[in-house]
Design a protein around this motif. Structure first.
Motif, PDB file in Angstrom:
ATOM      1  N   ARG A  21       0.485  -0.621   0.154  1.00  0.00           N
ATOM      2  CA  ARG A  21       0.422  -0.136   0.196  1.00  0.00           C
ATOM      3  C   ARG A  21       0.498   1.410   0.003  1.00  0.00           C
ATOM      4  NH1 ARG A  21      -0.730   3.864   4.234  1.00  0.00           N
ATOM      5  NH2 ARG A  21      -0.339   3.288   5.648  1.00  0.00           N
ATOM      6  N   ASN A  24       2.309   1.652  -3.365  1.00  0.00           N
ATOM      7  CA  ASN A  24       1.457   2.645  -4.117  1.00  0.00           C
ATOM      8  C   ASN A  24       1.078   4.035  -4.134  1.00  0.00           C
ATOM      9  OD1 ASN A  24      -0.496   2.199  -5.971  1.00  0.00           O
ATOM     10  ND2 ASN A  24      -1.625   2.544  -5.233  1.00  0.00           N
ATOM     11  N   ASP A  25       0.962   4.374  -2.803  1.00  0.00           N
ATOM     12  CA  ASP A  25       0.798   5.822  -2.406  1.00  0.00           C
ATOM     13  C   ASP A  25       2.548   6.411  -2.700  1.00  0.00           C
ATOM     14  OD1 ASP A  25      -1.700   4.856  -1.190  1.00  0.00           O
ATOM     15  OD2 ASP A  25      -0.896   5.003   0.410  1.00  0.00           O
ATOM     16  N   ASN A  28       2.441   7.494  -6.352  1.00  0.00           N
ATOM     17  CA  ASN A  28       1.243   8.472  -6.862  1.00  0.00           C
ATOM     18  C   ASN A  28       1.257   9.911  -6.806  1.00  0.00           C
ATOM     19  OD1 ASN A  28      -0.141   6.726  -8.852  1.00  0.00           O
ATOM     20  ND2 ASN A  28      -0.195   5.540  -7.646  1.00  0.00           N
ATOM     21  N   TYR A  34      -5.153  12.401  -6.878  1.00  0.00           N
ATOM     22  CA  TYR A  34      -4.616  10.449  -5.692  1.00  0.00           C
ATOM     23  C   TYR A  34      -5.258  10.470  -4.530  1.00  0.00           C
ATOM     24  CZ  TYR A  34      -2.631   6.582  -4.310  1.00  0.00           C
ATOM     25  OH  TYR A  34      -2.684   5.120  -3.745  1.00  0.00           O
ATOM     26  N   LYS A  35      -5.625   9.529  -4.207  1.00  0.00           N
ATOM     27  CA  LYS A  35      -6.443   9.508  -2.879  1.00  0.00           C
ATOM     28  C   LYS A  35      -5.583   8.086  -1.826  1.00  0.00           C
ATOM     29  CE  LYS A  35      -9.380  12.779  -2.616  1.00  0.00           C
ATOM     30  NZ  LYS A  35      -8.305  14.358  -1.432  1.00  0.00           N
ATOM     31  N   GLN A  36      -5.101   8.417  -0.715  1.00  0.00           N
ATOM     32  CA  GLN A  36      -4.183   6.836  -0.797  1.00  0.00           C
ATOM     33  C   GLN A  36      -4.923   6.112   0.489  1.00  0.00           C
ATOM     34  OE1 GLN A  36      -1.694   8.436   2.926  1.00  0.00           O
ATOM     35  NE2 GLN A  36      -2.875   9.721   3.530  1.00  0.00           N
ATOM     36  N   ASP A  37      -4.442   4.812   0.234  1.00  0.00           N
ATOM     37  CA  ASP A  37      -5.184   3.321   1.346  1.00  0.00           C
ATOM     38  C   ASP A  37      -5.046   4.027   2.964  1.00  0.00           C
ATOM     39  OD1 ASP A  37      -6.764   3.004  -1.609  1.00  0.00           O
ATOM     40  OD2 ASP A  37      -5.409   1.939  -1.880  1.00  0.00           O
ATOM     41  N   ASN A 185      -5.963   4.544 -10.444  1.00  0.00           N
ATOM     42  CA  ASN A 185      -5.201   5.512  -9.583  1.00  0.00           C
ATOM     43  C   ASN A 185      -6.213   6.328  -8.906  1.00  0.00           C
ATOM     44  OD1 ASN A 185      -2.994   3.747  -9.013  1.00  0.00           O
ATOM     45  ND2 ASN A 185      -2.161   4.672 -10.681  1.00  0.00           N
ATOM     46  N   SER A 213      -2.188  15.017  -4.928  1.00  0.00           N
ATOM     47  CA  SER A 213      -1.876  13.461  -4.364  1.00  0.00           C
ATOM     48  C   SER A 213      -2.974  13.926  -2.653  1.00  0.00           C
ATOM     49  CB  SER A 213      -1.204  13.155  -4.064  1.00  0.00           C
ATOM     50  OG  SER A 213      -1.342  11.959  -3.235  1.00  0.00           O
ATOM     51  N   VAL A 215      -1.435  11.659  -0.200  1.00  0.00           N
ATOM     52  CA  VAL A 215      -0.033  11.281   0.071  1.00  0.00           C
ATOM     53  C   VAL A 215       0.780  12.259   0.901  1.00  0.00           C
ATOM     54  CG1 VAL A 215       1.741   9.998  -0.373  1.00  0.00           C
ATOM     55  CG2 VAL A 215       0.095   9.101  -1.516  1.00  0.00           C
ATOM     56  N   ALA A 220       4.665   8.707   4.963  1.00  0.00           N
ATOM     57  CA  ALA A 220       4.525   7.383   4.247  1.00  0.00           C
ATOM     58  C   ALA A 220       6.177   6.411   4.496  1.00  0.00           C
ATOM     59  CB  ALA A 220       4.538   7.227   2.923  1.00  0.00           C
TER      60      ALA A 220
END
Length: 256
Positions: A21, A24-25, A28, A34-37, A185, A213, A215, A220
């Motif tokens: 995860r 991927n963040d 992007n 973009y929205k992180q999970d 994404n 984004s 993020v 992270a």
């Protein structure tokens, strides 16, 4: 011994999910909208731990619950974090950002998707499109055409040179946006758990802005380092348990 190996292995699987995860963040971090999970975990194989004490007078025992012993933790689901990202002023009249609740609607191959990425451009026919070439929809579900001298206002109305409202961009919300499913994404589509799309009432359109984004690179990176360290610790725990179990088996085999 076997429980220790099992628990450590489950911990490694969780760390792998976190690393996937976060990777991927970070990939992007420069993707507009973009929205992180976020992961949600749950315990399995819980077992109640009790304290058993004798009761001499009644010639019985008293059982007092202490708590649950969690045998393992597993990944339950992944939800989308719709925290708003920073806004970048591009001064491009077709770039739009949503300040508040909602997502834009776009049409792709006859299917409607939703996005926070408002980095729109115009195609050869003057239609408002995403970077992928998918047409942006108005409140009636029709593609929007952006002609010369047209402009958007904060309510999302598209006005002509005389100030007349031509149409209004579609901005939609859901009962639980976190339950939306990602497509690629930047796109989302509704699910039974998210609820049906409905027009949003709590937003304003910022013209000439793009939402970046959400993020946060530092957080992270720290999360990735922690997951890597925990993975390595769990790996060492498995090796220790395996060596101990091996010695135990060899010692039992030598008993006569």
């Amino acid at each position: 011994m076997l429980r220790g190996v099992y628990n450590s292995a489950m911990g490694m699987l969780i760390d792998m999910a976190k690393l996937d995860r976060i990777s991927n963040d970070l990939a992007n971090v420069d993707t507009a909208g973009y929205k992180q999970d976020r992961e949600a975990f749950r315990t399995i194989l819980d077992k109640m731990i009790v304290c058993v004490e004798p009761e001499p007078v009644r010639r019985s025992v008293v059982v007092t619950p202490i708590g649950n012993l969690e045998h393992a933790v597993v990944l339950d689901e992944v939800v989308v974090d719709f925290t708003e990202g920073a806004l970048e002023n591009t001064k491009v009249p077709t770039h739009l950002a949503i300040d508040g609740d909602g997502l834009f609607a776009v049409e792709r191959n006859g299917r409607v998707f939703y996005t926070r990425d408002g980095e729109f451009t115009l195609d050869s026919h003057g239609f408002l499109v995403t970077k992928s070439g998918d047409r942006v929809l108005d409140v009636n579900g029709n593609p929007m055409r952006f002609l010369d001298s047209y402009s958007f206002d904060e309510e999302g109305n598209l006005r002509d040179q005389n100030g007349n409202v031509v149409t209004k961009i579609g901005v939609y919300t859901f009962d639980d946006p976190r339950r939306l499913e990602k497509f690629g994404n930047n796109y989302f589509y509704e699910t039974g758990r998210s609820g049906r799309a409905r027009p949003s009432q709590n937003f304003r359109i910022l013209v000439g802005y793009v939402e970046k984004s959400n993020v946060e690179i530092v957080k992270a990176m720290v999360g990735m380092i922690n997951a890597l360290r925990h993975y390595e610790t769990s790996q060492r725990a498995i090796l220790v348990n395996d060596e101990t179990l091996g010695r135990l088996i060899n010692n039992v085999a030598t008993l006569r």
